[in-house]
Design an enzyme around this catalytic site. Structure first.
Site, mmCIF file in Angstrom:
data_model
loop_
_atom_site.group_PDB
_atom_site.id
_atom_site.type_symbol
_atom_site.label_atom_id
_atom_site.label_comp_id
_atom_site.label_asym_id
_atom_site.label_seq_id
_atom_site.Cartn_x
_atom_site.Cartn_y
_atom_site.Cartn_z
ATOM 1 N N CYS A 105 0.829 -1.212 0.000
ATOM 2 C CA CYS A 105 0.000 0.000 0.000
ATOM 3 C C CYS A 105 0.867 1.267 0.000
ATOM 4 O O CYS A 105 1.451 1.583 -1.037
ATOM 5 C CB CYS A 105 -1.003 -0.050 1.154
ATOM 6 S SG CYS A 105 -2.385 1.063 0.875
ATOM 7 N N HIS A 164 -3.168 -5.276 1.819
ATOM 8 C CA HIS A 164 -2.447 -5.533 3.078
ATOM 9 C C HIS A 164 -2.483 -7.007 3.489
ATOM 10 O O HIS A 164 -3.300 -7.371 4.354
ATOM 11 C CB HIS A 164 -3.091 -4.719 4.205
ATOM 12 C CG HIS A 164 -2.938 -3.245 4.081
ATOM 13 N ND1 HIS A 164 -1.843 -2.568 4.549
ATOM 14 C CD2 HIS A 164 -3.752 -2.320 3.531
ATOM 15 C CE1 HIS A 164 -1.982 -1.272 4.305
ATOM 16 N NE2 HIS A 164 -3.131 -1.098 3.684
ATOM 17 N N GLU A 209 -0.671 -8.398 5.499
ATOM 18 C CA GLU A 209 -0.324 -8.457 6.928
ATOM 19 C C GLU A 209 -1.547 -8.288 7.829
ATOM 20 O O GLU A 209 -1.456 -8.476 9.038
ATOM 21 C CB GLU A 209 0.753 -7.413 7.254
ATOM 22 C CG GLU A 209 0.299 -5.957 7.293
ATOM 23 C CD GLU A 209 0.122 -5.306 5.913
ATOM 24 O OE1 GLU A 209 0.162 -6.020 4.885
ATOM 25 O OE2 GLU A 209 -0.081 -4.077 5.881
HETATM 26 N N1 GLN Z 1 -3.500 6.400 1.328
HETATM 27 C C1 GLN Z 1 -2.217 6.100 1.913
HETATM 28 C C2 GLN Z 1 -1.116 6.882 1.211
HETATM 29 O O1 GLN Z 1 -1.335 7.458 0.187
HETATM 30 C C3 GLN Z 1 -1.897 4.630 1.869
HETATM 31 C C4 GLN Z 1 -2.836 3.879 2.765
HETATM 32 C C5 GLN Z 1 -2.306 2.586 3.293
HETATM 33 O O2 GLN Z 1 -1.101 2.319 3.322
HETATM 34 N N2 GLN Z 1 -3.217 1.788 3.784
HETATM 35 O O3 GLN Z 1 -0.040 6.896 1.703
#
Ligand code: GLN
Length: 220
Positions: A87, A183, A185
């Protein structure tokens, strides 16, 4: 240190500046690896690979510079140290990032757009066809996730969303760099962690210490 089979126990680093690094460490333990929290260059020298967790990419990008880790990480990534971003971590690894206003790592030939699922569905869970991982569907939690808009030559798409999202890629790999926009994790499924541990194991079995130390010496 070796395990009962005589192979070296890999040290899988988790970048622990911000975000859900503790959840990654717990998944790694469940998958049989030894996690190592990384906040310093010294700690970075002892890992066979590094996970960049989910969190806030703007904050992690700022802290990478503040902790003097950005340049060494770029150098090590270029030299084949396995890296996995989830992410926010995937955002930091992308060569092109739509709507991030600061320097990141820019190591993976792909374009991502931050927060691109829109307000209606900014968080959701999907069940992905397991592709190369085999077995049943892979549960995938998306939290204000980026979208992968395009990938460059040599990037393998490992997992995709379903037809309702035009089968867009959500797990991609380019050589020793892995990125997932969701994710793993946050679920009990350790298949992707095990895949990354194998990448780290391969690296540990084929070390290039003089090269790595020379690099770190120069940067440190
Ligand atoms: N929206 C977050 C970002 O742009 C990422 C979100 C996440 O890691 N769950 O950094």
């Amino acid at each position: 240190m070796t395990n009962q089979h005589g192979s070296r126990i890999v040290n899988v680093g988790v970048l622990a500046l911000q975000g859900d690094f503790a959840e990654h460490a717990a998944s790694l333990r469940r998958a049989g690896a030894q996690p190592l929290e990384v906040r310093t260059l010294e700690q970075l020298q002892h890992v066979d690979g590094l996970i960049i967790p989910g969190g806030e990419s703007t904050t992690i990008a700022r802290l990478l510079i503040a902790y003097d880790l950005r340049e060494p990480l770029i150098e090590l990534g270029r030299r084949g140290l396995p890296l996995w971003g989830t992410c926010a971590g995937a955002i930091l690894l992308a060569e092109e990032i739509i709507s991030l206003d600061r320097p990141a790592l820019h190591l993976m030939p792909m374009t991502v757009e931050r927060n691109a699922f829109g307000r209606q569905i900014d968080s959701f869970e999907a069940h992905l066809e397991p592709g190369p991982f085999g077995g049943g569907a892979i549960p995938a939690v998306f939290i204000r996730a980026p979208r992968i808009r395009s990938v460059g030559d040599g990037v393998d798409v490992l997992l995709r969303l379903g037809a309702e999202h035009d089968h867009e890629p959500v797990a991609v790999q380019h050589q020793s760099i892995l990125a997932t926009t969701f994710h793993p994790e946050l679920t009990a499924d350790t298949r992707i962690h095990r895949h990354f541990i194998e990448m780290c194991q391969q690296r540990a079995d084929n070390p290039r210490p003089s090269e790595a130390h020379a690099t770190l010496g120069r940067l440190g």
